[in-house]
Design an enzyme around this catalytic site. Structure first.
Site, PDB file in Angstrom:
ATOM      1  N   TYR A 166      34.839  52.200  36.210  1.00 35.12           N
ATOM      2  CA  TYR A 166      34.869  50.963  35.307  1.00 35.12           C
ATOM      3  C   TYR A 166      34.733  51.236  33.665  1.00 35.12           C
ATOM      4  O   TYR A 166      35.492  50.818  33.022  1.00 35.12           O
ATOM      5  CB  TYR A 166      33.685  49.824  35.643  1.00 35.12           C
ATOM      6  CG  TYR A 166      33.644  48.727  34.879  1.00 35.12           C
ATOM      7  CD1 TYR A 166      34.433  47.749  35.194  1.00 35.12           C
ATOM      8  CD2 TYR A 166      32.809  48.555  33.735  1.00 35.12           C
ATOM      9  CE1 TYR A 166      34.462  46.542  34.319  1.00 35.12           C
ATOM     10  CE2 TYR A 166      32.863  47.370  33.140  1.00 35.12           C
ATOM     11  CZ  TYR A 166      33.620  46.292  33.567  1.00 35.12           C
ATOM     12  OH  TYR A 166      33.470  45.162  32.767  1.00 35.12           O
ATOM     13  N   LYS A 187      37.761  50.778  30.857  1.00 33.08           N
ATOM     14  CA  LYS A 187      37.468  49.965  29.894  1.00 33.08           C
ATOM     15  C   LYS A 187      37.606  50.757  28.524  1.00 33.08           C
ATOM     16  O   LYS A 187      37.979  50.209  27.403  1.00 33.08           O
ATOM     17  CB  LYS A 187      36.209  49.476  29.937  1.00 33.08           C
ATOM     18  CG  LYS A 187      36.045  48.327  30.842  1.00 33.08           C
ATOM     19  CD  LYS A 187      37.035  47.064  30.658  1.00 33.08           C
ATOM     20  CE  LYS A 187      36.853  46.162  31.795  1.00 33.08           C
ATOM     21  NZ  LYS A 187      37.749  44.854  31.604  1.00 33.08           N
TER      22      LYS A 187
HETATM   23  P1  NAP Z   1      34.776  37.285  37.096  1.00 33.85           P
HETATM   24  O1  NAP Z   1      33.678  36.162  36.955  1.00 33.85           O
HETATM   25  O2  NAP Z   1      34.569  38.385  38.568  1.00 33.85           O
HETATM   26  O3  NAP Z   1      36.153  36.860  37.205  1.00 33.85           O
HETATM   27  C1  NAP Z   1      37.277  37.638  37.306  1.00 33.85           C
HETATM   28  C2  NAP Z   1      38.559  37.033  37.141  1.00 33.85           C
HETATM   29  O4  NAP Z   1      39.676  37.865  37.178  1.00 33.85           O
HETATM   30  C3  NAP Z   1      38.755  35.988  38.267  1.00 33.85           C
HETATM   31  O5  NAP Z   1      39.555  34.679  37.664  1.00 33.85           O
HETATM   32  C4  NAP Z   1      39.690  36.547  39.105  1.00 33.85           C
HETATM   33  O6  NAP Z   1      40.684  35.857  39.923  1.00 33.85           O
HETATM   34  C5  NAP Z   1      40.583  37.624  38.406  1.00 33.85           C
HETATM   35  N1  NAP Z   1      41.222  38.697  38.882  1.00 33.85           N
HETATM   36  C6  NAP Z   1      40.468  40.055  39.353  1.00 33.85           C
HETATM   37  N2  NAP Z   1      41.502  40.820  39.819  1.00 33.85           N
HETATM   38  C7  NAP Z   1      42.658  39.953  39.332  1.00 33.85           C
HETATM   39  C8  NAP Z   1      44.128  40.477  39.626  1.00 33.85           C
HETATM   40  N3  NAP Z   1      44.275  41.989  40.155  1.00 33.85           N
HETATM   41  N4  NAP Z   1      45.023  39.777  39.327  1.00 33.85           N
HETATM   42  C9  NAP Z   1      44.806  38.615  38.944  1.00 33.85           C
HETATM   43  N5  NAP Z   1      43.388  38.326  38.400  1.00 33.85           N
HETATM   44  C10 NAP Z   1      42.710  39.027  38.921  1.00 33.85           C
HETATM   45  O7  NAP Z   1      34.662  38.282  35.930  1.00 33.85           O
HETATM   46  P2  NAP Z   1      34.084  37.956  34.455  1.00 33.85           P
HETATM   47  O8  NAP Z   1      32.734  38.372  34.258  1.00 33.85           O
HETATM   48  O9  NAP Z   1      34.788  36.818  33.973  1.00 33.85           O
HETATM   49  O10 NAP Z   1      34.910  39.060  33.384  1.00 33.85           O
HETATM   50  C11 NAP Z   1      36.322  38.795  32.804  1.00 33.85           C
HETATM   51  C12 NAP Z   1      36.521  40.185  32.210  1.00 33.85           C
HETATM   52  O11 NAP Z   1      35.452  40.463  31.264  1.00 33.85           O
HETATM   53  C13 NAP Z   1      36.923  41.415  33.088  1.00 33.85           C
HETATM   54  O12 NAP Z   1      37.912  42.218  32.582  1.00 33.85           O
HETATM   55  C14 NAP Z   1      35.550  42.125  32.933  1.00 33.85           C
HETATM   56  O13 NAP Z   1      35.794  43.476  33.011  1.00 33.85           O
HETATM   57  C15 NAP Z   1      35.153  41.795  31.436  1.00 33.85           C
HETATM   58  N6  NAP Z   1      33.675  41.872  31.047  1.00 33.85           N
HETATM   59  C16 NAP Z   1      32.812  41.253  31.732  1.00 33.85           C
HETATM   60  C17 NAP Z   1      31.502  41.271  31.482  1.00 33.85           C
HETATM   61  C18 NAP Z   1      30.353  40.605  31.968  1.00 33.85           C
HETATM   62  O14 NAP Z   1      29.213  40.684  31.880  1.00 33.85           O
HETATM   63  N7  NAP Z   1      30.627  39.518  32.888  1.00 33.85           N
HETATM   64  C19 NAP Z   1      31.242  42.319  30.507  1.00 33.85           C
HETATM   65  C20 NAP Z   1      32.073  43.167  29.843  1.00 33.85           C
HETATM   66  C21 NAP Z   1      33.374  43.034  30.188  1.00 33.85           C
HETATM   67  P3  NAP Z   1      40.079  35.281  41.550  1.00 33.85           P
HETATM   68  O15 NAP Z   1      39.043  34.327  41.096  1.00 33.85           O
HETATM   69  O16 NAP Z   1      41.428  34.611  41.886  1.00 33.85           O
HETATM   70  O17 NAP Z   1      39.517  36.323  42.249  1.00 33.85           O
END
Ligand code: NAP
Length: 248
Positions: free
Chosen positions: A156, A160
Site C-alpha cells: 500500500y 501511494k
Molecule cells: P473505501 O471506503 O474502501 O472505498 C473505496 C472505494 O473505491 C469504493 O467506492 C470502491 O467501490 C472503490 N474501488 C475499489 N477498487 C476499485 C476498482 N478497482 N475500480 C473502481 N472502484 C474501486 O475507501 P476510502 O477510505 O474512501 O479511500 C478512498 C481513497 O483514499 C483510497 O485511494 C485510499 O487509499 C485513500 N486513503 C484513505 C484513507 C483512510 O483512512 N480511509 C487514508 C489515506 C488514503 P465499491 O464500493 O464498488 O467496492
C-alpha cells in the site's frame, strides 16, 4: 458562493467513503458528476439519485480502475455524455495489509493495479479533453503512509508513494497546458477502509494524532474542493496532507 458551477468532474470509487463525500461536495458547488464504482451497485444508484436531487447532472459507471481498456472506455463515455472532463479525482483504492514475510505476489499485484496503475490509466485518458480545453485539475489520492511508510503496509505504501512521484512528473509535463495535478495525502479517515483499526479501541491511534481523532471524509472533500477550483489555480505538483498533524 458556488465554486464549480457547470464544471464536469469525474470521481473514481465514489460509491463509499472519501469518494462519495467528494462527489457530494462537488455537487453542492454546482459541478456535474460522473463517478465510478466496482461492485456497490445499489449504493451507486442511491448516490446518482442523491446528486441528481441536488440539481446537477449525475451518472455512475461500473468501471474497474485497474483496467486500462476500461479507463479508455470510461473517459470516452463521459466525454460523450457530459461534453468534457474538467476535473478528475483518482480516488479508487484498496488496502491488503500484511507483513512482508507473509505478503504474496498476488496481494502486491492487486494493490499496485488498483492503486497505482489506476492513476496512470485514467490520467492518460483525461489529459486529452483537458488539453483541448487548455485547462484541468487532476487530484490523486495518496496517503500519509505513502510519505512515512507503515509496518504491515509495504505494498500500500509503495503504491501511494508511486502516486506522488507520478503526480509531480505529470505536473511538470502538462503545466504549460494549464492542467494542474496535485496529491491529497490523508491520515486516518473514518471509512470502511479503516473500520478495522477501531477493533480493540481507537484511543491507541488517537495518541499518534496531534488533533486527537480520525478525520472525516467530508474534511478530505473540502481539500479536494480547494484543489479542484480556481482558489488553487497557481498550485501544481504539490502534496497536501490532511492528517490531523500526523505528518509533523
Ligand atoms: P473505501 O471506503 O474502501 O472505498 C473505496 C472505494 O473505491 C469504493 O467506492 C470502491 O467501490 C472503490 N474501488 C475499489 N477498487 C476499485 C476498482 N478497482 N475500480 C473502481 N472502484 C474501486 O475507501 P476510502 O477510505 O474512501 O479511500 C478512498 C481513497 O483514499 C483510497 O485511494 C485510499 O487509499 C485513500 N486513503 C484513505 C484513507 C483512510 O483512512 N480511509 C487514508 C489515506 C488514503 P465499491 O464500493 O464498488 O467496492
Amino acid at each position: 458562493m458556488k465554486l464549480l458551477e457547470n464544471k464536469v468532474a469525474l470521481v473514481t470509487g465514489a460509491s463509499r467513503g472519501i469518494g462519495e463525500a467528494i462527489a457530494v461536495k462537488f455537487a453542492e458547488h454546482g459541478a456535474n458528476l460522473a463517478f465510478t464504482y466496482l461492485s456497490s451497485e445499489e449504493r451507486a444508484k442511491a448516490l446518482e439519485e442523491r446528486l441528481a436531487g441536488m440539481g446537477v447532472k449525475a451518472k455512475g459507471y461500473k468501471s474497474d480502475a485497474g483496467d486500462f481498456k476500461a479507463a479508455e472506455q470510461l473517459a470516452a463515455d463521459v466525454v460523450k455524455e457530459f461534453g468534457t472532463i474538467d476535473i478528475c479525482v483518482n480516488n479508487a483504492g484498496i488496502s491488503k495489509d500484511n507483513l512482508l514475510l507473509r505478503l504474496t505476489p498476488e496481494q502486491w499485484d492487486d494493490v499496485m493495479q488498483a492503486n497505482l496503475k489506476s492513476v496512470f490509466n485514467l490520467t492518460k485518458q483525461v489529459m486529452r479533453p483537458m488539453m483541448k480545453a487548455r485547462s484541468g485539475s487532476i487530484i490523486n489520492l495518496s496517503s500519509i503512509v505513502g510519505v512515512k511508510g507503515n509496518a504491515g503496509q509495504s505494498a500500500y505504501a509503495a503504491s501511494k508513494a508511486g502516486i506522488i512521484g507520478f503526480t509531480k512528473s505529470i505536473a511538470q509535463e502538462i503545466g504549460s497546458r494549464n492542467i494542474r495535478c496535485n496529491v491529497i495525502a490523508p491520515g486516518f479517515i473514518e471509512t470502511d477502509m479503516t473500520h478495522y483499526l477501531k477493533d480493540g479501541g481507537a484511543e491507541k491511534w488517537f495518541e499518534k494524532i496531534p488533533l486527537g481523532r480520525f478525520g472525516k471524509p467530508e474534511e478530505v472533500a473540502d481539500t479536494a474542493l480547494f484543489l479542484a477550483c480556481d482558489m488553487s489555480k497557481y498550485m501544481t505538483g504539490q502534496v497536501l496532507s490532511i492528517c490531523g498533524g500526523m505528518s509533523t
